[in-house]
Design a protein around this motif. Structure first.
Motif, PDB file in Angstrom:
ATOM      1  N   VAL A   1     -29.829 -31.032   3.038  1.00  9.68           N
ATOM      2  CA  VAL A   1     -30.151 -31.985   2.109  1.00  9.68           C
ATOM      3  C   VAL A   1     -29.759 -31.882   0.678  1.00  9.68           C
ATOM      4  CG1 VAL A   1     -32.137 -32.949   1.112  1.00  9.68           C
ATOM      5  CG2 VAL A   1     -32.400 -32.350   3.383  1.00  9.68           C
ATOM      6  N   LEU A   2     -29.688 -30.577   0.379  1.00 13.55           N
ATOM      7  CA  LEU A   2     -29.058 -30.447  -1.146  1.00 13.55           C
ATOM      8  C   LEU A   2     -27.797 -30.692  -1.207  1.00 13.55           C
ATOM      9  CD1 LEU A   2     -29.708 -29.766  -3.824  1.00 13.55           C
ATOM     10  CD2 LEU A   2     -29.294 -27.189  -3.306  1.00 13.55           C
ATOM     11  N   PRO A   3     -26.710 -30.137  -0.429  1.00 17.57           N
ATOM     12  CA  PRO A   3     -25.235 -30.658  -0.231  1.00 17.57           C
ATOM     13  C   PRO A   3     -25.003 -32.094  -0.335  1.00 17.57           C
ATOM     14  CG  PRO A   3     -25.613 -28.885   0.975  1.00 17.57           C
ATOM     15  CD  PRO A   3     -26.972 -29.270   0.860  1.00 17.57           C
ATOM     16  N   LEU A   4     -25.921 -32.752   0.610  1.00 20.46           N
ATOM     17  CA  LEU A   4     -25.559 -34.213   0.723  1.00 20.46           C
ATOM     18  C   LEU A   4     -26.067 -35.006  -0.270  1.00 20.46           C
ATOM     19  CD1 LEU A   4     -27.150 -34.712   4.474  1.00 20.46           C
ATOM     20  CD2 LEU A   4     -24.592 -34.676   3.716  1.00 20.46           C
ATOM     21  N   ALA A   5     -27.278 -34.496  -1.139  1.00 19.86           N
ATOM     22  CA  ALA A   5     -27.397 -35.066  -2.298  1.00 19.86           C
ATOM     23  C   ALA A   5     -26.648 -34.926  -3.513  1.00 19.86           C
ATOM     24  CB  ALA A   5     -29.122 -34.471  -2.643  1.00 19.86           C
ATOM     25  N   VAL A   6     -25.817 -33.765  -3.466  1.00 19.99           N
ATOM     26  CA  VAL A   6     -24.796 -33.616  -4.323  1.00 19.99           C
ATOM     27  C   VAL A   6     -23.799 -34.454  -4.409  1.00 19.99           C
ATOM     28  CG1 VAL A   6     -23.407 -31.817  -5.569  1.00 19.99           C
ATOM     29  CG2 VAL A   6     -25.725 -31.364  -5.112  1.00 19.99           C
ATOM     30  N   LEU A   7     -23.356 -34.440  -3.077  1.00 25.04           N
ATOM     31  CA  LEU A   7     -22.436 -35.348  -2.546  1.00 25.04           C
ATOM     32  C   LEU A   7     -22.405 -36.808  -2.949  1.00 25.04           C
ATOM     33  CD1 LEU A   7     -19.398 -35.411  -1.164  1.00 25.04           C
ATOM     34  CD2 LEU A   7     -20.702 -35.578   1.048  1.00 25.04           C
ATOM     35  N   THR A   8     -23.970 -37.450  -2.672  1.00 26.13           N
ATOM     36  CA  THR A   8     -24.192 -38.632  -3.005  1.00 26.13           C
ATOM     37  C   THR A   8     -24.005 -38.870  -4.503  1.00 26.13           C
ATOM     38  OG1 THR A   8     -25.844 -38.806  -1.100  1.00 26.13           O
ATOM     39  CG2 THR A   8     -25.990 -40.468  -2.994  1.00 26.13           C
ATOM     40  N   PHE A   9     -24.467 -37.987  -5.477  1.00 27.09           N
ATOM     41  CA  PHE A   9     -24.295 -38.227  -6.742  1.00 27.09           C
ATOM     42  C   PHE A   9     -22.793 -38.036  -7.242  1.00 27.09           C
ATOM     43  CE2 PHE A   9     -23.942 -35.789 -10.923  1.00 27.09           C
ATOM     44  CZ  PHE A   9     -24.521 -37.029 -11.601  1.00 27.09           C
ATOM     45  N   VAL A  10     -22.087 -37.113  -6.763  1.00 27.49           N
ATOM     46  CA  VAL A  10     -20.548 -37.323  -7.245  1.00 27.49           C
ATOM     47  C   VAL A  10     -19.858 -38.656  -6.679  1.00 27.49           C
ATOM     48  CG1 VAL A  10     -18.549 -35.645  -6.790  1.00 27.49           C
ATOM     49  CG2 VAL A  10     -20.384 -34.753  -7.437  1.00 27.49           C
ATOM     50  N   SER A  11     -20.224 -38.949  -5.660  1.00 32.37           N
ATOM     51  CA  SER A  11     -19.590 -39.819  -4.775  1.00 32.37           C
ATOM     52  C   SER A  11     -19.958 -41.236  -5.642  1.00 32.37           C
ATOM     53  CB  SER A  11     -20.101 -40.326  -3.364  1.00 32.37           C
ATOM     54  OG  SER A  11     -19.394 -39.094  -2.695  1.00 32.37           O
ATOM     55  N   ALA A  12     -21.109 -41.508  -6.401  1.00 29.30           N
ATOM     56  CA  ALA A  12     -21.516 -42.607  -7.029  1.00 29.30           C
ATOM     57  C   ALA A  12     -20.345 -42.810  -8.021  1.00 29.30           C
ATOM     58  CB  ALA A  12     -22.951 -42.367  -7.877  1.00 29.30           C
TER      59      ALA A  12
ATOM     60  N   ILE B   1     -32.175 -40.680  -1.768  1.00 26.56           N
ATOM     61  CA  ILE B   1     -31.526 -40.563  -0.196  1.00 26.56           C
ATOM     62  C   ILE B   1     -31.871 -39.045   0.181  1.00 26.56           C
ATOM     63  CG2 ILE B   1     -29.433 -40.334   0.873  1.00 26.56           C
ATOM     64  CD1 ILE B   1     -28.305 -42.571  -0.670  1.00 26.56           C
ATOM     65  N   GLY B   2     -31.774 -38.277  -0.842  1.00 29.85           N
ATOM     66  CA  GLY B   2     -32.165 -36.843  -0.679  1.00 29.85           C
ATOM     67  C   GLY B   2     -33.415 -36.889  -0.055  1.00 29.85           C
TER      68      GLY B   2
ATOM     69  N   VAL C   1     -27.403 -44.136 -12.041  1.00 26.64           N
ATOM     70  CA  VAL C   1     -27.448 -44.783 -10.713  1.00 26.64           C
ATOM     71  C   VAL C   1     -27.035 -43.773  -9.737  1.00 26.64           C
ATOM     72  CG1 VAL C   1     -26.587 -46.393  -9.264  1.00 26.64           C
ATOM     73  CG2 VAL C   1     -26.992 -47.021 -11.673  1.00 26.64           C
ATOM     74  N   GLY C   2     -26.180 -42.862 -10.006  1.00 27.46           N
ATOM     75  CA  GLY C   2     -25.797 -41.619  -8.990  1.00 27.46           C
ATOM     76  C   GLY C   2     -27.086 -40.737  -8.720  1.00 27.46           C
ATOM     77  N   LEU C   3     -27.694 -40.416  -9.812  1.00 27.80           N
ATOM     78  CA  LEU C   3     -28.896 -39.474  -9.786  1.00 27.80           C
ATOM     79  C   LEU C   3     -29.819 -40.262  -9.076  1.00 27.80           C
ATOM     80  CD1 LEU C   3     -30.255 -37.064 -10.784  1.00 27.80           C
ATOM     81  CD2 LEU C   3     -31.021 -38.232 -12.680  1.00 27.80           C
ATOM     82  N   LEU C   4     -30.396 -41.663  -9.205  1.00 26.56           N
ATOM     83  CA  LEU C   4     -31.298 -42.098  -8.427  1.00 26.56           C
ATOM     84  C   LEU C   4     -30.970 -42.293  -7.076  1.00 26.56           C
ATOM     85  CD1 LEU C   4     -32.160 -45.129 -10.997  1.00 26.56           C
ATOM     86  CD2 LEU C   4     -33.663 -43.171 -10.535  1.00 26.56           C
ATOM     87  N   ASP C   5     -29.618 -42.467  -6.676  1.00 30.98           N
ATOM     88  CA  ASP C   5     -29.266 -42.568  -5.304  1.00 30.98           C
ATOM     89  C   ASP C   5     -29.426 -41.200  -4.449  1.00 30.98           C
ATOM     90  OD1 ASP C   5     -28.541 -45.118  -5.418  1.00 30.98           O
ATOM     91  OD2 ASP C   5     -26.384 -44.902  -5.540  1.00 30.98           O
ATOM     92  N   ALA C   6     -29.001 -39.994  -5.515  1.00 28.21           N
ATOM     93  CA  ALA C   6     -29.304 -38.845  -4.859  1.00 28.21           C
ATOM     94  C   ALA C   6     -30.475 -38.501  -4.382  1.00 28.21           C
ATOM     95  CB  ALA C   6     -28.574 -37.722  -5.870  1.00 28.21           C
ATOM     96  N   VAL C   7     -31.478 -38.614  -5.439  1.00 30.21           N
ATOM     97  CA  VAL C   7     -32.868 -38.418  -5.388  1.00 30.21           C
ATOM     98  C   VAL C   7     -33.620 -39.210  -4.156  1.00 30.21           C
ATOM     99  CG1 VAL C   7     -35.123 -38.637  -6.549  1.00 30.21           C
ATOM    100  CG2 VAL C   7     -33.269 -37.622  -7.887  1.00 30.21           C
TER     101      VAL C   7
END
Length: 365
Positions: free
Chosen positions: A242-253, A230-231, A222-228
């Motif tokens: 974009v890349l740091p924000l996508a990584v932050l989204t994945f980790v925050s999941a 949202i990124g 689910v975190g991977l889907l969110d990161a993809v």
């Protein structure tokens, strides 16, 4: 007619209350001692926890290879080497650019917070009270520190290189042994325990393993889907970093509820500073849509076996874990709560009278 209290029943109730209170205090004291021991052994416990999380992610592939006739050692070696290659690729393609842009990310969040503060000080809010302004500054300062800490954690993984290297090496070795000898653990544990423990402990351990695996794999996907998604939305809008924000989204999941709010706030602040209010509102709409899809579509479809925890329990667990152990506590709060729920449900099963009551047949008429 006057009613008088029974002194015998009152004394019995007091004795029962005293006994329950004393037993509860003993249980709480034992829990406190257990947590203290875990804290003293944290240098060993933390790699063990990381290894368990990694094993839950990689076990399906190892199990697939074993079913195809691969020997346990060979399957574990192949999966471990593949995991190392994937991790090295992630470090080369993602972690290095994220680390190089982490300073810009923190600075963008700081500027966004400052703009929000200036907006709150103007009309229509006109916040001018010194105490409210001081409290606002303190809250914003704490948020800035949290953002910096989170970005640093995403970029470096650990607070120091030495501790991170030791943790990574121990976790990898433990993951290899778990993949190789994991199925033999429960039979071995059964032989070591006496009496009912030989039955109860392996059952609870097996259920806990299933719950932990379900949580880690579902949250990762689910975190991977969110990161993809949202990124991709941030890239279309033209938001930088974009890349740091996508990584932050994945980790925050991996921090349910709170993590999504934190990652979304950072993305909106970056869009506000760099692109203006209109694009910030568009980013906010994208994040809300993705979070709604996650909660109503992704999560029910992916997580076939739920954790059995109410959303309020999840929120309280994350809050308590964060207050006790910071970022690590927030990450471990929900799995710990799920494992406690597994133990409690099994205990209820054992304490419940499962035999149906005897019903006397009705007299013939």
């Amino acid at each position: 007619m006057s009613v008088t209290l029974s002194s015998g029943r009152a004394a019995a109730a007091l004795r029962t209350s005293a006994r329950v209170s004393a037993e509860s205090l003993v249980v709480l004291a034992m829990a406190a001692v257990t947590l203290w021991i875990l804290g003293r052994m944290w240098s060993v416990v933390w790699p063990l926890i990381v290894a368990l999380f990694l094993t839950t992610l990689t076990w399906p592939l190892a199990s697939f290879l074993r079913r195809r006739g691969w020997r346990p050692a060979l399957a574990a070696t192949a999966v471990t080497l593949l995991f190392l290659l994937v991790a090295a690729g992630i470090v080369a393609l993602i972690a290095v650019p994220v680390a190089s842009q982490s300073g810009e990310l923190v600075e963008g969040v700081r500027q966004g917070i400052q703009q929000l503060r200036e907006w709150a000080a103007g009309p229509p809010l006109n916040i001018g009270d010194d105490q409210l302004t001081g409290a606002f500054d303190a809250a914003m300062g704490r948020l800035q520190n949290s953002v910096g800490s989170a970005v640093s954690t995403v970029a470096t993984g650990v607070s120091t290189v030495f501790n991170g290297l030791v943790t990574a090496v121990l976790a990898l070795f433990l993951m290899f042994f778990f993949l190789k000898d994991g199925p033999r653990f429960l039979p071995w544990l059964t032989r070591q325990l006496p009496g009912r423990f030989a039955t109860d402990v392996p059952v609870v351990a097996a259920r806990g393993w299933d719950t932990l695996g379900s949580f880690v794999r579902s949250q990762a996907f689910v975190g991977l889907l969110d990161a993809v998604f949202i990124g991709l939305g941030l890239w279309i809008v033209g938001v930088p970093l974009v890349l740091p924000l996508a990584v932050l989204t994945f980790v925050s999941a991996f921090v349910p509820i709170v993590g999504a709010l934190f990652a979304g706030l950072v993305a909106v602040l970056i869009a506000l500073v760099s692109n203006g209010l209109t694009d910030a509102l568009i980013v906010l709409a994208i994040i809300i849509v993705v979070q709604q899809l996650e909660g109503n579509v992704f999560q029910p479809m992916i997580q076939s076996r739920g954790l059995g925890l109410h959303a309020a329990v999840v929120l309280l667990a994350v809050t308590l874990g964060g207050s006790l152990a910071g970022v690590v506590g927030s990450l471990l709060a929900v799995p710990a709560a799920a494992l406690i729920a597994v133990f409690w449900n099994y205990l209820r099963e054992q304490l419940t009278d499962t035999e149906p009551p005897t019903v006397e047949p009705a007299p013939a008429t």
